[in-house]
Write an enzyme that holds these catalytic residues in place. Sequence first.
Site, PDB file in Angstrom:
ATOM      1  CE  LYS A 103      -4.264   1.657   1.402  1.00  0.00           C
ATOM      2  NZ  LYS A 103      -4.807   2.043  -0.050  1.00  0.00           N
TER       3      LYS A 103
ATOM      4  N   GLY B 215       6.221   0.925   6.015  1.00  0.00           N
ATOM      5  CA  GLY B 215       7.220  -0.191   5.321  1.00  0.00           C
ATOM      6  C   GLY B 215       7.060  -0.050   3.988  1.00  0.00           C
ATOM      7  CB  CYS B 216       4.758   0.745   1.469  1.00  0.00           C
ATOM      8  SG  CYS B 216       3.959  -1.024   1.469  1.00  0.00           S
ATOM      9  CB  THR B 217       6.865   5.229   3.247  1.00  0.00           C
ATOM     10  OG1 THR B 217       5.525   5.454   2.811  1.00  0.00           O
ATOM     11  CG2 THR B 217       7.851   6.496   3.180  1.00  0.00           C
TER      12      THR B 217
ATOM     13  CB  ALA C 169       8.768   3.820  -2.055  1.00  0.00           C
TER      14      ALA C 169
END
Length: 150
Positions: free
Chosen positions: A41, A46-48, A51
């Site tokens: 998402k 974690g995704c940030t 990225a």
Amino acid sequence: MANLPQQGQPLPPMDLVAEDGSSVGPDDLTGQRTVLYFYPKDDTPGCTKEACAFRDRMADYGEAGIKVYGVSLDSPESHREFREKYSLNFPLLTDEDGRAAEALGIMNEDKGYASRVTFLLSPDGNVAKVYPEVSPETHADEILSDADSI
């Protein structure tokens, strides 16, 4: 995660849409080494981290001749906002209907998102390496290290 494509196999055919509305298909994933990383998402912790780790190493990826695409089930608008907020310097692709995640065997049906899995593709578009479990903080470094052998 069953049915993950293995080393040497092609990815199943898939068409994804970039946040700018352009289409990215199988032919766009050939010609040079390519990272196709799936994440759950936009704009979550974690995704940030993951990225931003790719963003911070993008010059190294460029020097190594490696394209990077992030993929989630988020909308193109969500991707645009995520890219702008964190100054991401690579395309984010949407798999809104989850077809690509399903075909790759990484759809988390219970939670409604794709699992965090990365595919490193060789220039012929076949899978060079699969990363079924990654650390968002160190994953970008790990792939750069592995790419030298491909």
